[in-house]
Design a protein around this motif. Structure first.
Motif, short mmCIF file in Angstrom:
data_model
loop_
_atom_site.label_atom_id
_atom_site.label_comp_id
_atom_site.label_asym_id
_atom_site.label_seq_id
_atom_site.Cartn_x
_atom_site.Cartn_y
_atom_site.Cartn_z
N ILE A 1 35.70 -11.30 31.17
CA ILE A 1 34.61 -11.94 31.84
C ILE A 1 34.99 -11.35 33.30
N SER A 2 34.00 -10.81 34.10
CA SER A 2 34.23 -10.37 35.28
C SER A 2 33.83 -11.37 36.19
N CYS A 3 34.96 -11.61 37.12
CA CYS A 3 34.85 -12.82 37.82
C CYS A 3 35.20 -12.36 39.36
N GLU A 4 33.93 -12.23 39.94
CA GLU A 4 33.94 -11.67 41.36
C GLU A 4 34.30 -10.24 41.36
N GLY A 5 33.78 -9.37 40.27
CA GLY A 5 34.22 -8.12 40.02
C GLY A 5 35.48 -7.81 39.38
N VAL A 6 36.41 -8.73 39.10
CA VAL A 6 37.64 -8.36 38.66
C VAL A 6 37.55 -8.84 36.92
N ASN B 1 31.95 -7.05 44.70
CA ASN B 1 32.36 -8.34 43.86
C ASN B 1 31.43 -8.58 42.83
N GLY B 2 31.64 -7.74 42.07
CA GLY B 2 30.86 -7.68 40.56
C GLY B 2 29.54 -7.31 40.78
N THR B 3 28.78 -6.81 41.76
CA THR B 3 27.21 -6.67 41.82
C THR B 3 26.99 -5.22 41.87
#
Length: 202
Positions: free
Chosen positions: A40-45, A145-147
Motif C-alpha cells: 500500500i502506498s502510504c504518503e507515497g511510500v 506524497n503519493g499524488t
C-alpha cells in the motif's frame, strides 16, 4: 506499482519502535480485503502490510525501516497519532491508469516554498533536492506524497504544480502549508533516460 491516484485518506492510530518503526493506520479499505504482504502506498511510500484488524475502524499495520525513514518525510516530521496520510492500493492488471506509473520508491524530500490561489485552484511551488532537479521537466509527471501531478514550470531546483479543488478534497493537499516536507518520486521514464545518456557518454 501504483498510479498516483489517491483512493483513501488514512489516519495514524499508533506508532511503536520495535526494531523497525511499526505504524497502525486507520482506513476505509475493508480490513478483510487487505492481504498480509500486500503493498500500500502510504504518503507515497510503498509499505508492506504485516497485520490487519477491525475495531472502531478498520486498520492495517506496516513496518518502516530506518532506511525508509531517512529518505522520506517520515524522518523530518515523523508520523504520530492523528496524522492523516494519502493511501493507494497497488495497481491490478486491468485497472485504469489514471495518473502515471509510480513505484512507491521515494527519491527524496521536496519542500513547499510558496502557495497562491489561482481561481479555485492553488499553485504550489516546491524546491527539489539539487540531485533530483534535473529529472523534473515542464509538463512531465511527479509523484508528491503519493499524488500524481503535472509539472507546470521549472526554475532551477524549483518547480510548480496546480492543485484543483477536487484533489484538495480527496487527499491531504487541502491541509498543506509552506515549509512542509513532501515525499518526491521522479518519473520513472526520466530516470531511465538520464541513465541511458550517462551510459552513452562513457
Amino acid at each position: 506499482m501504483f498510479t498516483g491516484i489517491v483512493t483513501d485518506i488514512g489516519e495514524i492510530l499508533q506508532v511503536e519502535q520495535k526494531g523497525d518503526l511499526r505504524a497502525r493506520i486507520a482506513t476505509d479499505y475493508p480490513a478483510e480485503g487487505i492481504d498480509i504482504g500486500a503493498s500500500i502506498s502510504c504518503e507515497g511510500v510503498c509499505l508492506t502490510v504485516v497485520a490487519t484488524g477491525t475495531g472502531a475502524t478498520d486498520w492495517f499495520d506496516v513496518d518502516i525501516s530506518a532506511e525508509t525513514i531517512s529518505k522520506t518525510n517520515i524522518g523530518h516530521h515523523g508520523w504520530e497519532p492523528g496524522k492523516r496520510i494519502n493511501l493507494e492500493r497497488a495497481l491490478k492488471v486491468g485497472d485504469e491508469l489514471g495518473g502515471h506509473i509510480v513505484s512507491g520508491h521515494v527519491d527524496g524530500v521536496a519542500e513547499i516554498v510558496a502557495m497562491r490561489d489561482e481561481g479555485d485552484s492553488t499553485r504550489f511551488t516546491f524546491r527539489a533536492p539539487d540531485a533530483l532537479a534535473g529529472f523534473i521537466a515542464p509538463k512531465g509527471s511527479v509523484a508528491l506524497n503519493g499524488t500524481s501531478l503535472t509539472v507546470n514550470e521549472v526554475n532551477g531546483a524549483e518547480f510548480g504544480v496546480n492543485i484543483i479543488p477536487h484533489t484538495k478534497e480527496v487527499t491531504t493537499w487541502g491541509k498543506a502549508r509552506v515549509g512542509d516536507k513532501i515525499n518526491l518520486e521522479i518519473d520513472t521514464l526520466a530516470r531511465y533516460v538520464a541513465r541511458l545518456q550517462d551510459w552513452a557518454a562513457r
